[in-house]
Design an enzyme around this catalytic site. Structure first.
Site, PDB file in Angstrom:
ATOM      1  CG  HIS A 179      -1.944   1.061   1.231  1.00  0.00           C
ATOM      2  ND1 HIS A 179      -1.874   2.176   2.022  1.00  0.00           N
ATOM      3  CD2 HIS A 179      -3.080   1.171   0.503  1.00  0.00           C
ATOM      4  CE1 HIS A 179      -2.948   2.935   1.801  1.00  0.00           C
ATOM      5  NE2 HIS A 179      -3.685   2.352   0.894  1.00  0.00           N
ATOM      6  CB  SER A 211      -7.675 -13.160  -2.664  1.00  0.00           C
ATOM      7  OG  SER A 211      -8.072 -11.895  -3.127  1.00  0.00           O
TER       8      SER A 211
END
Lengths: 518, 518
Positions: B236, B439
């Protein structure tokens, strides 16, 4: 009801916590004491429920000094078994301990909870008690600069949405559930207040005053990577936190008795460090004394010591008074027409807001410089936080629209008037007290009783306490406070004979009411 | 109604903005177009009202790529007059411009507003329209990992209070209107989830995932002041922001096709920097591909290259999957029984919350070390923000109590199942798509139409877009999405003839559906 979900957690030192809890209740709230005992008699469930309320209330831990007081590092090393409390115990600071025993544990729902409704009923009960304690705590509150008087009923409908202004306020994200149109409306209002043109400013709604300071100082550092941060000793602790986070050289400047920055000390320190640019934190209202640094004198000092405008950056920490000063006619102006780089202000303080928030305004050129020169932006996000609370801008927008400039002006005048009233009443009662001009923070002799301090949620530092007169503080409430203080004060001295302490070192000889100075 | 309070602000380039606005509406929302024209005919008031709604809606600006995409610095220099848009215009990034024209201006109340009720009526109107646009936007949302399905009606009663957990969660402040008892209850739950004893952890409820990363990396830096930060390229952006803020040396590590950290590259980079301690950001779910770094392999790589446990610090960025993984049986475990230093997770993502928030858990010893060795704490506050939103912990506490471990488990299973469904449907339609094991982030060919991207609020990067299947995303919604995508897709190609682009560089040869790879 599931007894596990309500059981008090067992700690090695539970027993002492337990007795302590009862003890502190019995001294200040005799009615509640009976209640607890009766609850105990019916078993552990009721007891913990009460403990929950107490935690939401007032009885855990000793009063907390203001942030400026350094912690005692030794206390962090404390072992499980702390020394037994003495009569005047020092507050224990044990990170990761105190609140555990009174917290509201999260528990697994039972398989049949949905059918029986037990869980819903339990949670509704906890919330109702919590709400009651909040109402009680909100009523007795003087020490923190939060305007607790607001009505956002019209906005309750928005709580159902996950509103997130992720990233930059001026650039729309693909995430549609945002409130940028409100946020930029609010930012425009503040830019106008501080006289920066729409196409010359950048800013955002922050999570609190600290984020504003972190951002302002970061912008300063990116503009002057080798700059030295100057801040008065009485600056908010977030300023020194920023210096350490950002690995900046930081020089503390002395203060005057009022709490304002001492510009002659500032001058000396500048002269010793002429080779490096200066980044200055200017307080528009210090935390403890509500002192307003003299912005004009700070700028003059910089200029006179040879710092040209391209060699310094000023961040104005206007946490509380940044929004009050513009409405006081005789106050020196915070404006971007002067060579300042950024201003931050809290939104939950004077405006009032259910959660902390703030406004940060800086010059667009700095943000551009940031992104161009230091490739600071890994994205187009020049904020500190990535995701940002989208409700806060709506709260601010709502209040600004409702009250407007004139509404704020009236409230500021009322606060300053009431602060004078409080100071006068304290002084008339022989209690040392100080009130800075342009401030609604009344500093006075620290009450010797911790329960009283907790009850009125006063913020204390060393020998002084303060009350901050916000729009929700009426004359009636101030009278209640002073009456109670006068009534109880004598009992805090041996034989009930008041010996007014000398606090001239904190508030000056003129304001001290001790035998020597009165 | 006061026409001033509703007037559109005049900018040099208003006229173009104006036409642009209408243009974009007319292409995507033909019904609305008529509405606007009719409003225009009755004067400027109605027009601006519509513009406000549009801003809350979807029509301003081009779609935004994911944060990883660097901005074009040139664009920040853009002058007032930007080049006329071409057929496929590049998104303009002009800080401090875009949103001004559509924002909801704050205006002064008229003197008689209180009598006439005009102001209240105006604001109620704005809010009602805004609420409608939020509902619409919430319905069509696939790209961001926010669970938009929550009901906090029972908590609406608390919005009247200014709840602030200022400072440390475990040490009560004198400010009584706090929610520490809920906060610590939530923290205990997470510490239990990640297997750290109550008396061994420290943590707090943050404002967002970014604050968790900022805190975790800061703790790492204070433990190892000369440590090097290692993070995979697909981490991120807040991780790289932290490195710059904190003036840390930062080394980017390559990734595998899945998005996971490439541990052979990691090994090489460690070997080149053996003399300095390592601070590692491990992704428990990357932003774009939802890839989970192999924590065990990261630790093994560190050990094999000679880094003893007292020479590295691991921060786990579990923004989304940090809270999903524990409920997947076959998933590798994030636990403090492994040599990790901190874990952060977002609260508004999987749990769902009206405003961004997060949870940060670290070892108490690190926080103690922090305060002892580097005198980090100017107060007893080891958080990044000073004032902290006291409502967020109550939202989290409420959901954790209601759903419990089993409730989350069910929701995680549903999300993973639905994510597979989406991937299968896309692939069956000849659209390249990838779904990492563990995921719920489905990566696929970027739709060529910006309106479509905006309508479904997809997050895009380069040639790929993603949808994240959260608990509020049903099979029905996924079907609507895929059906619309299939229906419209052909029209995005010349002559309506689909030429599936090759995106094997992004999602691998096996997942690509182009002519060569399918």
């Amino acid at each position: 009801m599931d007894s596990l979900s309500l059981s008090l957690k067992i700690y090695k030192n539970l027993r002492r916590h337990h007795f302590r809890l009862l003890f502190s209740l019995s001294t200040s709230h005799s009615k509640k004491k009976q209640k607890i005992f009766s609850f105990e008699m019916v078993g552990s469930v009721g007891f913990v429920t009460v403990a929950g309320v107490v935690a939401g209330g007032e009885s855990n831990g000793k009063p907390e000094p203001l942030p400026e007081e350094l912690i005692n590092p030794e206390s962090l090393l404390a072992e499980e078994d702390l020394p037994i409390e003495e009569e005047k115990p020092k507050r224990e600071i044990v990170l990761g301990r105190n609140v555990h025993t009174t917290c509201l544990e999260v528990t697994e729902p039972d398989a049949d909870d949905e059918v029986t409704g037990e869980r819903e009923a339990y949670m509704a009960g906890v919330l109702a008690r919590y709400r009651k304690s909040l109402a009680e705590r909100t009523k007795h509150h003087l020490g923190y600069p939060y305007n607790l008087d607001f009505d956002y009923g019209a906005l309750a409908q928005l709580q159902h949405f996950s509103i997130n202004n992720l990233g930059d306020p001026f650039i729309e994200s693909n995430y549609g559930v945002h409130s940028r149109q409100f946020e930029v409306g609010v930012l425009d209002w503040f830019a106008r207040l501080w006289e920066l043109e729409k196409n010359e400013y950048w800013g955002y709604i922050t999570n609190c005053g600290t984020e504003g300071n972190l951002h302002g100082i970061l912008v300063g550092r990116e503009v002057f990577p080798d700059g030295i941060l100057y801040a008065s000793r009485e600056s908010h602790y977030s300023v020194f936190k920023a210096a350490r986070m950002y690995r900046m050289e930081c020089i503390k400047v002395d203060t005057l008795m009022s709490g304002e920055i001492d510009c002659s000390d500032f001058r000396n320190k500048l002269l010793q460090n002429k080779e490096k640019p200066a980044i200055i934190n200017v307080n528009i209202g210090t935390t403890v004394k509500g002192a307003v640094d003299d912005l004009d004198l700070v700028i003059k000092t910089l200029e006179e010591t040879g710092f040209k405008h391209d060699r310094f950056y000023i961040h104005c920490d206007g946490a509380l008074f940044g929004l009050m000063m513009p409405f006081v006619k005789r106050a020196p102006k915070v404006t971007f027409k002067k060579p300042i780089g950024s201003v931050s202000v809290s939104g939950h303080k004077f405006v009032g807001c259910p959660m902390p928030c703030g406004v940060q305004i800086t010059r667009l050129e700095h943000i551009n410089a940031l992104s161009r020169n230091v490739e600071y932006l890994a994205s187009r996000d020049a904020t500190i936080m990535g995701s940002r609370n989208g409700h806060a801008p709506i709260f601010l927008w709502y209040t600004l629209n409702r009250k407007g400039y004139r509404g704020f002006q009236k409230e500021v005048q009322k606060c300053l008037r009431n602060a004078h009233y409080l100071k006068d009443r304290l002084q008339a009662a022989g209690i040392g007290a100080m009130l800075n001009e342009l401030s609604s923070t009344v500093v006075f002799e620290r009450p010797k009783d911790d329960d009283f301090v907790r009850r009125w949620q006063l913020a204390c530092e060393g020998n002084i306490a303060h009350a901050i007169v916000m729009p929700n503080i009426t004359i009636g409430k101030l009278d209640d406070f002073v009456d109670e203080l006068i009534l109880k004060r004598s009992s805090w001295f041996q034989d009930g004979k008041i010996r007014t302490p000398c606090i001239s070192a904190d508030i000056g000889v003129d304001n001290c009411a001790c035998k020597l100075h009165k």
